[in-house]
Design a protein around this motif. Structure first.
Motif, PDB file in Angstrom:
ATOM      1  N   LEU A 187       0.970  -1.287  -0.211  1.00  0.00           N
ATOM      2  CA  LEU A 187      -0.164  -0.136  -0.118  1.00  0.00           C
ATOM      3  C   LEU A 187       0.910   1.164   0.060  1.00  0.00           C
ATOM      4  CD1 LEU A 187      -1.392  -2.364   1.844  1.00  0.00           C
ATOM      5  CD2 LEU A 187      -3.090  -0.553   2.083  1.00  0.00           C
ATOM      6  N   VAL A 190      -3.126   0.409  -3.750  1.00  0.00           N
ATOM      7  CA  VAL A 190      -2.916  -0.974  -3.281  1.00  0.00           C
ATOM      8  C   VAL A 190      -2.364  -1.999  -4.592  1.00  0.00           C
ATOM      9  CG1 VAL A 190      -3.958  -2.938  -2.029  1.00  0.00           C
ATOM     10  CG2 VAL A 190      -4.811  -0.507  -1.522  1.00  0.00           C
ATOM     11  N   TYR A 245     -10.530  -6.789  -0.894  1.00  0.00           N
ATOM     12  CA  TYR A 245      -9.876  -6.192  -0.019  1.00  0.00           C
ATOM     13  C   TYR A 245     -10.685  -4.765   0.542  1.00  0.00           C
ATOM     14  CZ  TYR A 245      -5.549  -8.680  -0.241  1.00  0.00           C
ATOM     15  OH  TYR A 245      -4.750  -9.733  -0.366  1.00  0.00           O
ATOM     16  N   VAL A 258     -10.746  -1.769   2.743  1.00  0.00           N
ATOM     17  CA  VAL A 258      -9.484  -0.617   2.929  1.00  0.00           C
ATOM     18  C   VAL A 258     -10.018   0.390   4.020  1.00  0.00           C
ATOM     19  CG1 VAL A 258      -8.090   0.921   1.807  1.00  0.00           C
ATOM     20  CG2 VAL A 258      -8.669  -1.069   0.733  1.00  0.00           C
ATOM     21  N   TRP A 312     -14.986  -4.286   1.106  1.00  0.00           N
ATOM     22  CA  TRP A 312     -14.321  -4.867  -0.088  1.00  0.00           C
ATOM     23  C   TRP A 312     -15.262  -4.766  -1.099  1.00  0.00           C
ATOM     24  CZ3 TRP A 312     -16.663  -8.842  -2.646  1.00  0.00           C
ATOM     25  CH2 TRP A 312     -17.769  -9.297  -2.108  1.00  0.00           C
ATOM     26  N   ARG A 337     -13.769   4.170  -3.309  1.00  0.00           N
ATOM     27  CA  ARG A 337     -12.635   3.133  -3.903  1.00  0.00           C
ATOM     28  C   ARG A 337     -12.984   3.266  -5.405  1.00  0.00           C
ATOM     29  NH1 ARG A 337     -12.446  -1.939  -1.118  1.00  0.00           N
ATOM     30  NH2 ARG A 337     -11.432  -2.537  -2.658  1.00  0.00           N
ATOM     31  N   CYS A 359      -2.881   3.817   5.446  1.00  0.00           N
ATOM     32  CA  CYS A 359      -3.960   3.108   4.761  1.00  0.00           C
ATOM     33  C   CYS A 359      -3.536   1.588   5.200  1.00  0.00           C
ATOM     34  CB  CYS A 359      -3.651   3.390   3.223  1.00  0.00           C
ATOM     35  SG  CYS A 359      -4.887   2.361   2.271  1.00  0.00           S
ATOM     36  N   ALA A 378      -5.317  -2.491   4.826  1.00  0.00           N
ATOM     37  CA  ALA A 378      -5.996  -3.593   4.182  1.00  0.00           C
ATOM     38  C   ALA A 378      -6.269  -4.744   4.596  1.00  0.00           C
ATOM     39  CB  ALA A 378      -5.672  -3.390   2.699  1.00  0.00           C
ATOM     40  N   SER A 379      -7.289  -5.620   4.385  1.00  0.00           N
ATOM     41  CA  SER A 379      -7.618  -6.737   4.864  1.00  0.00           C
ATOM     42  C   SER A 379      -8.417  -7.536   4.131  1.00  0.00           C
ATOM     43  CB  SER A 379      -8.143  -6.898   6.131  1.00  0.00           C
ATOM     44  OG  SER A 379      -7.943  -8.139   6.792  1.00  0.00           O
ATOM     45  N   VAL A 398      -6.673  -4.989  10.591  1.00  0.00           N
ATOM     46  CA  VAL A 398      -5.987  -4.625   9.293  1.00  0.00           C
ATOM     47  C   VAL A 398      -4.693  -5.641   9.287  1.00  0.00           C
ATOM     48  CG1 VAL A 398      -4.615  -2.856   8.587  1.00  0.00           C
ATOM     49  CG2 VAL A 398      -6.706  -2.238   9.750  1.00  0.00           C
TER      50      VAL A 398
END
Length: 126
Positions: free
Chosen positions: A4, A24, A32, A34, A53, A72, A96, A98-99, A113
């Protein structure tokens, strides 16, 4: 490997606007969730905003509701944070995170995260 990269920070005055970007890289960006977090000097990292996501749900910290908007752009592997009516207390390093497959609500918890960027500095002078 998911990476990221944040950008868009800077020095602004109270009431100004900034737009942060988080690009990303990696496979399946559209899977993902975010989030944006921030950390002020001497303080813990805190949740700011998140987008699921699926893109259909967002979450905001009470302190930024009505002023910040997260969105996004899957075609560009990018999550944006539009920040309006900035205040001095918005100053900090913005990260930032993400997961995979994370709902927006889950991303309000920092432990959810998995991947983090290096951060971008936002300074709001009064």
């Amino acid at each position: 490997q998911v990476q990221l990269i944040e950008s868009g920070g800077g020095l602004v005055q109270t009431g100004d606007s900034l737009r942060l970007s988080c690009v990303v890289s990696g496979y399946m960006f559209d899977r993902y969730g975010v989030a944006w977090y921030r950390q002020a000097p001497g303080k813990e990292r805190e949740f700011v905003a998140a987008v699921a996501w699926s893109g259909d749900r967002t979450e905001y910290a009470d302190s930024v509701k009505g002023r910040f908007t997260i969105s996004r752009v899957n075609a560009k592997n990018t999550v944006l944070l539009q920040m309006n009516s900035l205040k001095a207390e918005d100053t900090g390093v913005y990260f930032c995170g993400a997961s995979l497959s994370a709902p927006a609500q889950d991303l309000t918890l920092m432990d959810t995260v998995v991947y983090w960027g290096q951060g971008t500095q936002v300074t709001v002078s009064s």
